[in-house]
Design an enzyme around this catalytic site. Structure first.
Site, PDB file in Angstrom:
ATOM      1  N   TRP A 130       0.783  -1.129  -0.185  1.00 48.65           N
ATOM      2  CA  TRP A 130       0.025  -0.123  -0.026  1.00 48.65           C
ATOM      3  C   TRP A 130       0.737   1.217  -0.042  1.00 48.65           C
ATOM      4  CZ3 TRP A 130      -1.780   2.503   4.784  1.00 48.65           C
ATOM      5  CH2 TRP A 130      -3.093   3.358   4.579  1.00 48.65           C
ATOM      6  N   ASP A 135      -0.519  -5.244   9.391  1.00 55.42           N
ATOM      7  CA  ASP A 135      -1.798  -4.516   8.825  1.00 55.42           C
ATOM      8  C   ASP A 135      -2.889  -5.344   8.830  1.00 55.42           C
ATOM      9  OD1 ASP A 135      -3.348  -2.549   7.894  1.00 55.42           O
ATOM     10  OD2 ASP A 135      -1.820  -1.693   6.346  1.00 55.42           O
ATOM     11  N   LYS A 168     -13.665  -1.035   6.217  1.00 55.48           N
ATOM     12  CA  LYS A 168     -14.185  -1.814   5.254  1.00 55.48           C
ATOM     13  C   LYS A 168     -15.277  -2.802   6.030  1.00 55.48           C
ATOM     14  CE  LYS A 168     -10.809  -0.306   2.846  1.00 55.48           C
ATOM     15  NZ  LYS A 168     -10.002   0.702   3.509  1.00 55.48           N
TER      16      LYS A 168
END
Length: 401
Positions: A131, A212, A247
């Protein structure tokens, strides 16, 4: 140089793409760049359980006083159980401490600042690719960065041998950033055996794993998606986890996350949390309440939690079905590339294999926006735009080698 001569900063690679998409007047435009879940109508919905929790909280709320520096205590307890499992030893023994954060990004930054304070000569190891914001977060905390191999373009899969070899050379007390599931940007994850091998390398080399965990529930399920994390909890190493609920709760603009600190004993964990609290105090003082209160309420109520788990299952099911439809649609058009690897990837993202030149063609000629390197958010594909997308990809594969 003074402030009057400061040039504009370059736009964010992903959020800047969204701004360009918004300004595009073409009605057929498709945004496959920004990482948000969308339903079949192309909307990012408010979950029904979240809406109900908000209504209940609004009715019952009596104060908007500050939260503690580490956040809402009930939130920390529920999140620890969700991330690690309610019966896991680190939860039962008190070896984990939680700090509520402004999103997963905030958790990463707080954790990076904490590690940098005590490990000033250590490097941060990031997967290649990762990312994009990972690099900025760890650089802002003062870390030098190194890449470890991750994605193999030739197989459209994991370069595990090279990854393991590189991590076996990472020095003690360096920080290795790992995606628990639904790797962003590739969608390629480690198997259970591979995770155990990496945990054994970490235990041998004594580097610090920093996970993460932004997509729990979007890979194989809420419980299954934590599997990669669990072997590291048995190593005796410090373990950090940055969790996000953008999310799986749809709380994107509520910035709801948490930093988990796992130590060798409860006293050590408690000491670490005091330093995290000191960092939070000078960064943003204390966290916002609304998103955390929603998560804590849903996770504490068995019926609401069951309903929420059903909503997560439905979101994951839509992503899986979209992957299948995309592969079938491209195959039906006789494209010269086998895209079946998209079915094997997990989560919202896919490394499509499209080149930067093909990505530019799709944006300029077809109003289809995706991140450089060919990463797409498959959740942005809907029944309305699927055929247009497949036609456009078939065209670009023939027009732009």
């Amino acid at each position: 140089m003074d402030l009057r001569s400061v040039a504009p900063a370059p736009p964010d690679a992903i959020l800047g793409l969204t701004e360009a998409f918004k300004k595009d007047p073409r009605p057929e435009k498709i945004n496959l760049g920004v990482g948000v879940f969308m339903d079949d109508a192309g909307r990012t919905p408010v979950l029904a359980t979240v809406k109900q929790a908000e209504e209940d909280l609004q009715r019952e709320e009596t104060t908007k006083s500050y939260l503690p520096i580490a956040g809402l205590p009930a939130y920390g307890e529920r999140v620890a159980e969700l991330v690690f499992g309610p019966g896991h030893e680190v939860v039962r023994s008190g070896r984990v401490r939680m700090a509520q954060s402004p999103g997963g990004t905030g958790a990463l930054r707080i954790g990076a600042e904490f590690l940098r304070k005590f490990l000033p000569s250590s490097k941060a190891w990031l997967s290649a690719p990762t990312w994009p914001n990972h690099k900025g977060v760890f650089a802002a905390a003062g870390f030098g960065a190194a890449d470890y191999p991750y994605y193999d373009p030739s197989s459209r899969g994991l370069a595990f041998g090279k990854m393991a070899e590189m991590l076996d050379g990472a020095p003690e007390n360096d920080v290795v950033v790992l995606h628990v599931c639904c790797h962003n940007p590739t969608g390629v994850d480690l198997s259970a055996d591979q995770w155990r091998e990496v945990a054994a390398i970490a235990a041998r080399r004594r580097w610090i794993p920093f996970f993460d965990f932004a997509y729990q529930g979007f890979g194989a399920g809420l419980e299954a998606d934590r599997a990669g994390l669990l072997p590291f909890l048995e190593t005796g190493l410090p373990v950090l986890v940055a969790a996000s609920f953008s999310k799986n709760f749809g709380l994107y603009n509520e910035r709801t996350g948490a930093l988990a600190l796992v130590a060798s004993d409860p006293g050590e964990a408690a000491a670490w949390l005091t330093h995290v609290q000191a960092l939070v105090r000078v960064l943003y003082s204390n966290p916002p309440a609304h998103g955390a209160a929603i998560v804590a309420r849903i996770l504490a109520d068995p019926s609401e939690r069951a309903a929420w788990e059903g909503e997560v299952d439905a979101m994951r099911g839509r992503i899986v079905s979209v992957r299948d439809a995309l592969v079938q649609g491209l195959r039906a058009r006789g494209v010269p590339v086998d895209f079946s690897f998209i079915r094997r990837q997990r989560g919202m993202f896919s490394f499509s294999g499209l080149t930067d030149a093909q990505v530019a063609f799709l944006r300029e000629k077809k109003a289809i926006y995706m991140v450089g390197g060919g990463r797409i958010n498959v959740a942005g594909i809907t029944p309305r735009n699927l055929d247009y997308l497949c036609d456009s990809v078939a065209e670009v594969l023939r027009a732009v080698p």
